[in-house]
Scaffold this motif. Structure first.
Motif, short mmCIF file in Angstrom:
data_model
loop_
_atom_site.label_atom_id
_atom_site.label_comp_id
_atom_site.label_asym_id
_atom_site.label_seq_id
_atom_site.Cartn_x
_atom_site.Cartn_y
_atom_site.Cartn_z
N PHE A 647 0.83 -1.21 0.00
CA PHE A 647 0.00 0.00 0.00
C PHE A 647 0.87 1.26 0.00
O PHE A 647 0.57 2.23 -0.70
CB PHE A 647 -0.93 0.00 1.22
N ALA A 648 1.94 1.25 0.79
CA ALA A 648 2.83 2.42 0.83
C ALA A 648 3.50 2.66 -0.52
O ALA A 648 3.71 3.82 -0.92
CB ALA A 648 3.88 2.23 1.92
N GLY A 649 3.83 1.59 -1.22
CA GLY A 649 4.42 1.75 -2.55
C GLY A 649 3.44 2.25 -3.58
O GLY A 649 3.84 2.89 -4.57
N MET A 650 2.15 1.99 -3.38
CA MET A 650 1.13 2.41 -4.35
C MET A 650 0.70 3.86 -4.15
O MET A 650 0.23 4.50 -5.11
CB MET A 650 -0.09 1.49 -4.23
N MET A 651 0.81 4.39 -2.95
CA MET A 651 0.28 5.72 -2.67
C MET A 651 0.84 6.83 -3.55
O MET A 651 0.09 7.70 -4.02
CB MET A 651 0.50 6.05 -1.19
N PRO A 652 2.16 6.89 -3.81
CA PRO A 652 2.66 7.98 -4.67
C PRO A 652 2.04 7.98 -6.06
O PRO A 652 1.89 9.04 -6.68
CB PRO A 652 4.17 7.73 -4.73
N TYR A 653 1.66 6.82 -6.55
CA TYR A 653 1.08 6.77 -7.89
C TYR A 653 -0.33 7.34 -7.91
O TYR A 653 -0.80 7.79 -8.96
CB TYR A 653 1.10 5.32 -8.39
N MET A 654 -1.02 7.31 -6.78
CA MET A 654 -2.32 7.99 -6.71
C MET A 654 -2.13 9.49 -6.85
O MET A 654 -2.95 10.17 -7.49
CB MET A 654 -3.00 7.66 -5.39
N VAL A 655 -1.08 10.03 -6.26
CA VAL A 655 -0.78 11.46 -6.42
C VAL A 655 -0.46 11.77 -7.88
O VAL A 655 -0.88 12.80 -8.42
CB VAL A 655 0.39 11.86 -5.50
N ILE A 656 0.27 10.87 -8.55
CA ILE A 656 0.60 11.08 -9.96
C ILE A 656 -0.67 11.06 -10.81
O ILE A 656 -0.79 11.82 -11.78
CB ILE A 656 1.60 10.00 -10.42
N VAL A 657 -1.64 10.21 -10.46
CA VAL A 657 -2.93 10.21 -11.17
C VAL A 657 -3.60 11.57 -11.05
O VAL A 657 -4.15 12.11 -12.02
CB VAL A 657 -3.83 9.09 -10.63
N CYS A 658 -3.57 12.16 -9.85
CA CYS A 658 -4.16 13.49 -9.66
C CYS A 658 -3.42 14.55 -10.48
O CYS A 658 -4.05 15.45 -11.04
CB CYS A 658 -4.13 13.86 -8.18
N ILE A 659 -2.09 14.44 -10.57
CA ILE A 659 -1.33 15.38 -11.40
C ILE A 659 -1.72 15.24 -12.86
O ILE A 659 -1.88 16.24 -13.58
CB ILE A 659 0.18 15.14 -11.20
N CYS A 660 -1.89 14.01 -13.33
CA CYS A 660 -2.32 13.80 -14.72
C CYS A 660 -3.70 14.41 -14.96
O CYS A 660 -3.94 15.02 -16.01
CB CYS A 660 -2.33 12.31 -15.03
N LEU A 661 -4.61 14.28 -13.99
CA LEU A 661 -5.93 14.90 -14.13
C LEU A 661 -5.83 16.42 -14.20
O LEU A 661 -6.58 17.07 -14.95
CB LEU A 661 -6.83 14.48 -12.97
N MET A 662 -4.92 17.00 -13.44
CA MET A 662 -4.73 18.45 -13.50
C MET A 662 -4.27 18.88 -14.89
O MET A 662 -4.77 19.88 -15.43
CB MET A 662 -3.71 18.87 -12.45
N PHE A 663 -3.35 18.14 -15.48
CA PHE A 663 -2.91 18.46 -16.83
C PHE A 663 -4.07 18.34 -17.82
O PHE A 663 -4.18 19.13 -18.76
CB PHE A 663 -1.76 17.54 -17.25
N MET A 664 -4.92 17.35 -17.63
CA MET A 664 -6.06 17.19 -18.54
C MET A 664 -7.05 18.33 -18.39
O MET A 664 -7.70 18.74 -19.37
CB MET A 664 -6.74 15.84 -18.28
N TYR A 665 -7.23 18.85 -17.16
CA TYR A 665 -8.08 20.03 -16.97
C TYR A 665 -7.47 21.26 -17.64
O TYR A 665 -8.16 22.01 -18.34
CB TYR A 665 -8.25 20.32 -15.47
N ILE A 666 -6.18 21.47 -17.41
CA ILE A 666 -5.52 22.66 -17.93
C ILE A 666 -5.41 22.61 -19.45
O ILE A 666 -5.57 23.63 -20.13
CB ILE A 666 -4.12 22.81 -17.29
N TRP A 667 -5.15 21.44 -19.99
CA TRP A 667 -4.93 21.30 -21.43
C TRP A 667 -5.86 20.22 -21.98
O TRP A 667 -5.47 19.07 -22.18
CB TRP A 667 -3.47 20.93 -21.70
N PRO A 668 -7.13 20.55 -22.24
CA PRO A 668 -8.07 19.55 -22.77
C PRO A 668 -7.66 19.03 -24.14
O PRO A 668 -8.08 17.94 -24.54
CB PRO A 668 -9.40 20.31 -22.83
N GLY A 669 -6.85 19.79 -24.87
CA GLY A 669 -6.43 19.33 -26.19
C GLY A 669 -5.64 18.05 -26.16
O GLY A 669 -5.62 17.32 -27.16
N MET A 670 -4.98 17.75 -25.04
CA MET A 670 -4.26 16.49 -24.95
C MET A 670 -5.22 15.31 -25.10
O MET A 670 -4.84 14.25 -25.61
CB MET A 670 -3.54 16.40 -23.60
#
Length: 681
Positions: A647-670
């Motif tokens: 579980f501890a090894g998986m947690m940082p990747y959840m944060v990365i998923v949120c970062i990817c969602l932020m990029f998708m909000y900022i740049w819908p063209g992607m």
């Protein structure tokens, strides 16, 4: 008797029942039947005259006739066949050798192979278990941190449900009534971008703290170079390409025995030349296909289709220019049920009777479309990338020694066949050559071909040649064009190369027979689960809307006066939180139909919303307490590896998923650029 409070009670009970461990599909059907009986209850009527029984039959028949779901068993069968054929072991070894000098090379290799294998199979549990068996112990034995090793396997294994061909996107397309191929095109760039973010995290962590990923000793990644190849190496740097080219002109330069123990002949030299040409052929083929599609295939079609459309559209009334999303009444009280989006679009458009769109071509030739126009900076990017790739290939060949040539042979044998199959399956969907179901059939046949060829290569190649000749002959006889003749030859070669040797050796090879048997039963099991889930969700959503629960939620959301951005943030936050206790199947079939009818009001593109949901639902496999990837990995890990470490090894990747969602909000063209370029707005 209908009451919105009963609808909300249904929603609360289904969450509680799922968290208690009840089967999702049958819980949905049970609650739908009980609350539907209450909704249709009439005083004095006999119990078997209740209309809920008619609704159950109608919803079940609607799922049975949904053509969108036909691709599910084919894609699942494709994944199970490749997983049972044990093709990933050799791939992992060859990719590890290719990245042997990269920091955290084992973790990087694990993530890349997980992502690639997840794309090919799309079955998260199978990918995580298989990579846990292959990669977990080697990483731990090499001194890797448990959190780094477990995180790379679990996060990489979940990418298969995002990057096409993805069963998750098929399920969302059926629920939302959207186009499968548009969703596939929209998910390509975000999926690869999320993989890139995962790689950046692993490499950055290993560079900052090298102790978590010690370098492998040289004896673990050295490759033995044959004697004949060593004699072809030139200079102090032992460059080999010039020697192989010289041996092709003068075979007498090569002496000794080859890898099979026989004297080296021109066959061995030709094999080395063929391996050297693979990177060049793949690069040239990729750029040639891109040029053909953008400049030759796509642009002229737009020119010829746009002129008649303009003439027809000139006398038309202004309302004909409205889009299907805009024609939906904003204040409509009747909630949208499962799959209603596709029905409403077809009713207001061409009055087509079928449900969700499954296309051979997505362009609407009745109006001017932006699809097919050559991008403004296409030539600059095309020739710039071509020059960059040419320089990289030149540098690669110039530095190649005998060891790197042997690694290239391993890559060609293990990665290229699966890569070509995956690329073909995606290309025929995205370019509108085949529907998603037909593409899934191609993928299933190709997976069978590779599985049989892995055991019986020579018969498969000979029968493939016979099938290719038969296909070309039939194409010439029918007077087809050159491209159709090549397609006929390829299909004929793959079909005969699979069927004839497969049936012949099926009776004598217990391993092949067991692989086909297990793949078939697992496919039937997975497909039955998906179909029963759709039956239950269709009944549940209909009864939920009948009680007015959907309308109550809509009015509550609209009363909040959210902006489109606020609505998207709220919806994605709710889905992210639901991913902690629930799996992606429950979220898509139960909760997504609640948000989908509101997209038109907030002017949110359903393709963008669906892609963001697919990215967001990576958290459903990475978030405790129902993080199934952790339990899959725990089952095949050494005993000293605990669930808390995973579980501890998986947690940082959840944060990365949120970062990817932020990029998708900022740049819908992607997300929207590729489907808009291929199919228009």
């Amino acid at each position: 008797m209908s009451d919105p409070s009963l609808g909300l009670t249904m929603l609360g009970l289904i969450v509680v029942a799922i968290m208690m461990g009840f089967p999702t599909a049958f819980t949905l059907m049970g609650l739908g039947m009980i609350f539907g009986y209450i909704a249709f209850w009439l005083p004095g009527a006999h119990w078997y005259d209740n209309r809920i029984f008619d609704l159950i039959v109608q919803r079940t028949y609607g799922v049975m006739t949904n053509d969108t779901l036909l691709s599910v068993p084919l894609f699942v069968f494709m994944g199970y066949i490749m997983e049972r054929a044990a093709l990933v072991d050799r791939m992992f070894h060859s990719v590890q050798l290719a990245f042997r000098r990269v920091p955290a090379s084992l973790a990087v290799t694990t993530l890349l192979v997980c992502a690639f294998w997840g794309i090919a199979s799309g079955i998260v549990g199978a990918v995580v278990v298989l990579m846990g068996v292959i990669a977990m112990r080697p990483m731990l034995n090499a001194g890797y941190d448990v959190k780094l090793a477990s995180g790379a396997i679990t996060a990489g294994g979940t990418l298969g449900i995002l990057i096409p061909p993805s069963v998750m996107l098929i399920v969302y397309a059926a629920v939302a009534g959207q186009s499968i191929v548009k969703l596939y095109a929209a998910a390509m760039l975000p999926g690869f971008f999320l993989t890139f973010l995962y790689l950046v995290y692993i490499l950055g962590w290993a560079i900052i703290n090298p102790k978590i990923a010690p370098k492998l000793p040289p004896d673990q990644y050295r490759v033995k170079v044959p004697d004949y190849l060593s004699r072809l190496e030139r200079g102090r740097a032992r460059r080999v390409v010039a020697g192989v080219l010289a041996a092709a002109l003068r075979p007498s330069l090569v002496s000794g025995s080859g890898p099979d123990g026989r004297p080296v002949g021109y066959r061995v030299i030709a094999h080395n030349l063929l391996v050297l040409s693979v990177p060049l052929l793949l690069t040239v083929g990729m750029f040639a296909a891109t040029w053909w599609y953008v400049v030759i295939y796509n642009a002229p079609e737009t020119v010829t289709a746009a002129a008649p459309a303009a003439r027809v559209a000139a006398p038309a009334a202004p309302p004909t220019a409205t889009t299907p999303v805009a024609t939906a009444p904003a204040g409509e009280e009747r909630p949208q049920e499962l799959g209603a989006a596709g029905e409403s679009e077809s009713a207001e458009g061409a009055r087509k009777p079928e449900g969700p769109e499954e296309m051979t071509s997505l362009r609407d030739t009745s109006k001017v479309s932006e699809a097919g126009k050559i991008p403004a900076h296409f030539y600059v990017w095309f020739w710039g990338l071509a020059a960059a790739c040419a320089l990289l290939l030149l540098f690669y060949f110039w530095r190649m020694d005998g060891e790197q040539l042997e690694i290239l042979k391993e890559l060609c044998a293990s990665v290229v066949p699966l890569g070509v199959l995956t690329a073909v399956v995606l290309a025929v969907i995205l370019f509108g050559i085949c529907t998603a179901t037909e593409s899934a059939a191609i993928g299933a046949l190709g997976a069978l071909y590779l599985a049989v060829m892995a055991k019986f290569m020579r018969p498969v190649l000979w029968w493939s040649l016979v099938g290719f000749v038969v296909g070309v002959t039939l194409g010439v006889y029918e007077g087809e064009d050159f491209a159709s003749i090549l397609v006929a030859g390829a299909i004929g070669g793959t079909l005969l190369g699979t069927v004839v040797p497969g049936l012949w050796y099926l009776r004598t090879s217990p391993e092949l027979r067991q692989n086909v048997k297990e793949s078939t039963f697992l496919t039937a099991k997975t497909t039955a689960m998906v179909c029963w889930l759709f039956v239950g969700s269709a009944l549940f959503s209909a009864v939920f809307a009948l009680h007015g629960g959907q309308g109550l939620i809509e009015r509550w959301v609209l009363s909040m006066n959210l902006s489109p951005l606020g609505f998207q943030l709220t919806a994605q936050a709710i889905i992210f939180l639901l991913g902690w206790p629930l799996e992606w199947t429950e979220i898509i079939v139960i909760f997504c139909p609640i948000f989908i009818p509101l997209l038109a009001h907030f002017n949110v593109d359903p393709i963008l919303f669906g892609t963001m949901v697919a990215v967001n639902l990576q958290a459903a496999f990475l978030s405790p307490p129902v993080a199934m990837s952790a339990f899959y990995l725990k089952g095949v890990s050494p005993k000293h590896v605990t669930l808390n470490q995973i579980f501890a090894g998986m947690m940082p990747y959840m944060v990365i998923v949120c970062i990817c969602l932020m990029f998708m909000y900022i740049w819908p063209g992607m997300t929207l650029w590729l489907p808009e370029f291929l199919y228009g707005k």
